[in-house]
Design an enzyme around this catalytic site. Structure first.
Site, short mmCIF file in Angstrom:
data_model
loop_
_atom_site.label_atom_id
_atom_site.label_comp_id
_atom_site.label_asym_id
_atom_site.label_seq_id
_atom_site.Cartn_x
_atom_site.Cartn_y
_atom_site.Cartn_z
N TYR A 113 0.86 -1.18 0.00
CA TYR A 113 0.00 0.00 0.00
C TYR A 113 0.90 1.24 0.00
CZ TYR A 113 -3.09 3.62 1.79
OH TYR A 113 -3.78 4.78 1.96
N LYS A 210 -11.88 0.79 5.55
CA LYS A 210 -12.28 0.05 4.35
C LYS A 210 -13.44 -0.91 4.66
CE LYS A 210 -8.74 2.41 2.91
NZ LYS A 210 -7.40 1.87 2.86
C1 LIG Z 1 -6.08 2.28 3.21
C2 LIG Z 1 -5.06 1.27 3.55
C3 LIG Z 1 -4.15 1.49 4.60
C4 LIG Z 1 -4.10 2.80 5.36
O1 LIG Z 1 -5.24 3.02 6.12
P1 LIG Z 1 -5.84 4.50 6.43
O2 LIG Z 1 -7.06 4.17 7.23
O3 LIG Z 1 -6.14 5.15 5.12
O4 LIG Z 1 -4.83 5.24 7.20
C5 LIG Z 1 -3.26 0.47 4.89
N1 LIG Z 1 -3.24 -0.69 4.20
C6 LIG Z 1 -4.10 -0.92 3.18
C7 LIG Z 1 -4.03 -2.21 2.45
C8 LIG Z 1 -5.02 0.04 2.82
O5 LIG Z 1 -5.86 -0.19 1.79
#
Ligand SMILES: *Cc1c(COP(=O)(O)O)cnc(C)c1O
Length: 390
Positions: A113, A210
């Site tokens: 990421y 997410k």
């Molecule tokens: C979005 C994401 C992150 C970071 O998370 P945030 O809530 O945006 O700080 C880390 N790992 C993955 C795989 C992600 O999709």
């Protein structure tokens, strides 16, 4: 408090959906409210100096709404300890800072990421931490990258945005043999589809922004582990550095997590229909989805995931131009960063989420488009992509 094992009527003895709805969420003992209240209080009255009623004294250290979320997340990952953070990156930062010291080395995915890569490459290297990017699907390469200074093997599976698959059990075997720790960023799969601790991982990380939150209305992160010592380190930094979610954010995340099981089923069903369209479309040169039998990680994914989830990446035969055009033409798929919400999203990783990897070993192909398939009516999503590709 979240340091207690999650067992009993609302704990790990029950099925996934039951835990999602009940773990950490007993009806409020005073009022009977079936939802955990949003405890909007920064401090808690003490009955005498140091005599806290339920262990709460100040809300950076602990807040009951956050505790409910932490217990629920721990129960969903089948771990004893859960810690919630203000974002996935805050959780990543806490994990790295508590597990690494100057001079230490870690192994990361060569398609990590973008934010994870940026934090390690731009910040942790300044504090004397070194890293080696490897393909998570290449177990031998991971083993070869581990040296005497290596403390952590950090993986995502499926990876973001290339949907590569790491064999969690095989990698856990390597980290056990080498005395290193395996951290799995389980954001893409969610605990409904995959539970890394049961496969031998030491720590699970989530961007709860997410799938766990699931409605694109809150940013958050979490760390779950079965290891008391690791948890103590995470708890120390959670309080000591203070990147905690507020009670409203904890409530929204908990509310989202309740429906994770049904959402993940529909995300997977819709993604399969979208994959059917994309694999037969002449404008698409390749479809990256672990559910496809020809995907190099299919067998491993089938062994460690319940289904294959809602994330799909495609490469367009027409290159960068075609990729940008597809992103601009969809009507139901909204052009936006992020993923895992009920609404379908489309994005160009090279120009958006993964722009920070440009020029590095982690650079993503420019003909790549990433889809986060939502839970709208299946046929509408297929029709939208069909018109956008034509
Ligand atoms: C979005 C994401 C992150 C970071 O998370 P945030 O809530 O945006 O700080 C880390 N790992 C993955 C795989 C992600 O999709």
């Amino acid at each position: 408090m979240s340091t207690e094992p999650t067992t009993g009527a609302h704990g790990t003895g029950h099925g996934f959906a039951t835990r999602a709805i009940h773990a950490g969420q007993e009806p409020d003992p005073r009022t009977g409210a079936v939802n955990v209240p949003i405890f909007a209080s920064s401090t808690f009255a003490q009955d005498g100096v140091g005599a806290m009623r339920e262990g709460y004294e100040y809300a950076r250290t602990g807040n009951p709404t956050r505790t409910a979320l932490e217990e629920c997340l721990a129960a969903l990952e089948g771990g004893r300890f859960g810690r919630a953070f203000a974002s996935g990156m805050a959780a990543t930062d806490a994990a790295l800072r508590s597990m690494l010291r100057p001079g230490d080395h870690l192994v990361i995915p060569d398609d990590a990421y973008g934010g994870t890569f940026r934090l390690i490459d731009k910040v942790f290297t300044q504090w004397g931490v070194t890293y080696t990017p490897v393909s998570v699907n290449d177990v031998d390469a991971v083993r070869a990258a581990i040296g005497p200074q290596t403390k952590v093997v950090w993986i995502e599976t499926p990876t973001n945005p290339l949907l590569n698959i790491g064999d969690i059990a095989a990698l856990a075997e390597i980290t056990r043999e080498t005395g290193t720790r395996l951290v799995v960023d389980n954001t893409f799969a969610s605990p409904y589809l995959q539970q890394p601790l049961a496969l031998g991982a030491d720590v699970v990380l989530h961007s709860t922004t997410k799938y766990l939150g699931g409605h694109s209305d809150v940013v958050g992160g979490a760390l779950v582990t079965d290891d008391e010592e690791l948890d103590a380190g995470f708890a120390f930094l959670q309080n000591g550095a203070g990147a905690v979610p507020g009670p409203f954010d904890a409530y929204l995340t908990l509310r989202g997590a309740k429906t994770l099981a049904v959402r993940m089923e529909q995300h997977s069903t819709n993604a399969e229909a979208v994959v059917d369209l994309l694999t037969s479309h002449p404008g698409v040169s390749s479809v990256l989805y672990p559910g496809l039998p020809e995907h190099p990680g299919h067998e491993v994914a089938a062994g460690q995931m319940r289904r294959f989830g809602g994330m799909i990446s495609v490469r367009l035969a027409g290159g960068r131009e075609a990729a940008l055009q597809l992103c601009n033409r969809t009507e139901i798929f909204t052009l936006a960063e992020s993923l895992g919400g009920i609404e379908s999203l489309i994005e160009h990783p090279g120009a958006m989420t993964h722009a920070s990897t440009a020029g590095s070993a982690l650079e993503v192909p420019e003909d790549l488009v990433r889809l986060s398939v939502g839970i709208e009516t299946t046929a509408d999503l297929v029709a939208d992509l069909e018109q956008a590709l034509s």
